[in-house]
Write a protein that holds these residues in place. Structure first.
Motif, mmCIF file in Angstrom:
data_model
loop_
_atom_site.group_PDB
_atom_site.id
_atom_site.type_symbol
_atom_site.label_atom_id
_atom_site.label_comp_id
_atom_site.label_asym_id
_atom_site.label_seq_id
_atom_site.Cartn_x
_atom_site.Cartn_y
_atom_site.Cartn_z
ATOM 1 N N THR A 179 -3.884 -12.647 -11.822
ATOM 2 C CA THR A 179 -3.254 -12.898 -10.514
ATOM 3 C C THR A 179 -3.140 -11.627 -9.668
ATOM 4 O O THR A 179 -2.488 -11.641 -8.620
ATOM 5 C CB THR A 179 -1.850 -13.489 -10.731
ATOM 6 N N SER A 180 -3.787 -10.532 -10.120
ATOM 7 C CA SER A 180 -3.793 -9.290 -9.333
ATOM 8 C C SER A 180 -5.137 -8.595 -9.514
ATOM 9 O O SER A 180 -5.840 -8.829 -10.495
ATOM 10 C CB SER A 180 -2.649 -8.370 -9.756
ATOM 11 N N SER A 181 -5.471 -7.736 -8.573
ATOM 12 C CA SER A 181 -6.762 -7.047 -8.618
ATOM 13 C C SER A 181 -6.633 -5.711 -9.338
ATOM 14 O O SER A 181 -5.526 -5.188 -9.552
ATOM 15 C CB SER A 181 -7.273 -6.799 -7.194
ATOM 16 N N SER A 182 -7.797 -5.142 -9.724
ATOM 17 C CA SER A 182 -7.821 -3.834 -10.379
ATOM 18 C C SER A 182 -9.085 -3.085 -9.949
ATOM 19 O O SER A 182 -10.172 -3.683 -9.897
ATOM 20 C CB SER A 182 -7.806 -3.977 -11.895
ATOM 21 N N THR A 183 -8.916 -1.798 -9.661
ATOM 22 C CA THR A 183 -10.068 -0.940 -9.329
ATOM 23 C C THR A 183 -10.339 0.063 -10.433
ATOM 24 O O THR A 183 -11.310 0.822 -10.338
ATOM 25 C CB THR A 183 -9.803 -0.179 -8.017
#
Length: 296
Positions: A179-183
């Protein structure tokens, strides 16, 4: 005419014939010698006298026989009268008995009619009762068939329900996402902590690894959205061996890499998502990067 009358008639005839015999003496029935027999010899006179004596004897015998016959007739008439009286009495008794028998027969006929009516009523009632019972029995048989059909349907429903429960126990399916992005993610297993469904409990949201609870064929889907133009490629891995790969190419931002694999698993085999190259991924509160699987 009775017997006495006939006998009297016979006696009169006999007497008349005796009187005819007396003509030998010129119609004189006296037993005396005519004093005027002049010119008759003694021999002829003796003959006439003998005839007269025989006539007298015959007349006396006839009278005696007639008296005896009259007595017999009287006795016979008495017997006949007695027999007639007895016969009349017997006839009277028989008539009375016949009358009683007629009356009894009439009563029996009436009773027979009543009994026949009662029997007809009873027979009619029994027939109606039997017909009613037949209708009720037919209705009961129909109801029994309905009940049997309902019971059969219920048993089949129970069996299907039990089979469904068994199938539910055997069924395995899951969907999980991030439910969240990651770089920064750049190696190892991609963990999908947001579990949407996990039938059979094969997926572990803490490790991101699916463990097969039963033997069978399984279908797995993976979708990974690359972040910006970072480029990423991930594999569906079975027991450490990569099976298929996705591609989110860096030529454009937010490219979506997706793939599917049908795998034959033994109980205890593991499947997970592992980074092949690149880094990062994109998602949102409603997951865009997801991992799903189910047993066929």
């Amino acid at each position: 005419m009775n017997i006495a009358g006939y006998l009297t008639l016979i006696a009169v005839v006999i007497i008349d014939k005796t009187a005819a015999v007396s003509l030998l003496t010129g119609g004189n029935v006296n037993n005396t010698t005519n004093q005027n027999l002049v010119g008759v010899d003694s021999q002829t006179l003796d003959v006439f006298r003998q005839l007269l004596n025989q006539e007298t004897i015959i007349r006396m015998n006839l009278v005696k026989n007639v008296d005896a016959l009259m007595k017999n007739v009287a006795v016979a008439e008495q017997k006949i009268s007695t027999i007639e009286a007895s016969t009349d009495q017997e006839i009277s008794v028989l008539k009375k008995e016949v009358q009683e028998l007629k009356l009894e027969n009439h009563v029996l006929k009436n009773k027979s009619r009543v009994q026949r009516r009662r029997l007809a009523n009873i027979t009619g009632y029994m027939n109606k009762t039997v017909d009613s019972l037949k209708v009720e029995l037919k209705g009961a048989q129909i109801e029994q068939l309905k009940i049997s059909s309902a019971v059969t349907s219920l048993e089949m429903f129970r069996m299907n329900l039990n089979n469904s429960k068994l199938d539910l126990k055997k069924k395995v399916a899951f969907t999980a996402g991030v439910t969240s992005s990651s770089t920064t993610w750049n190696s190892g297993t991609l963990v999908f902590p947001a579990v949407i469904n996990n039938i059979g409990g094969g997926y572990n949201p803490s490790t991101g690894i699916f463990t097969a609870p039963t033997d069978g064929h399984y279908v797995f889907f993976v979708t990974v959205v690359e972040y910006g133009k970072l480029d990423n490629r991930v594999d569906i891995v079975q027991n450490g061996s990569s099976k298929v790969r996705t591609l989110g190419y860096s030529d454009a931002a937010y490219q979506t890499g997706t793939n599917m694999a049908v795998l034959r698993l033994q109980q205890g085999d593991t499947v997970w998502i592992r980074l092949a190259s690149g880094k990062g991924y994109y998602s949102n509160s409603i997951p865009m990067t997801t991992f799903s699987g189910f047993r066929l």
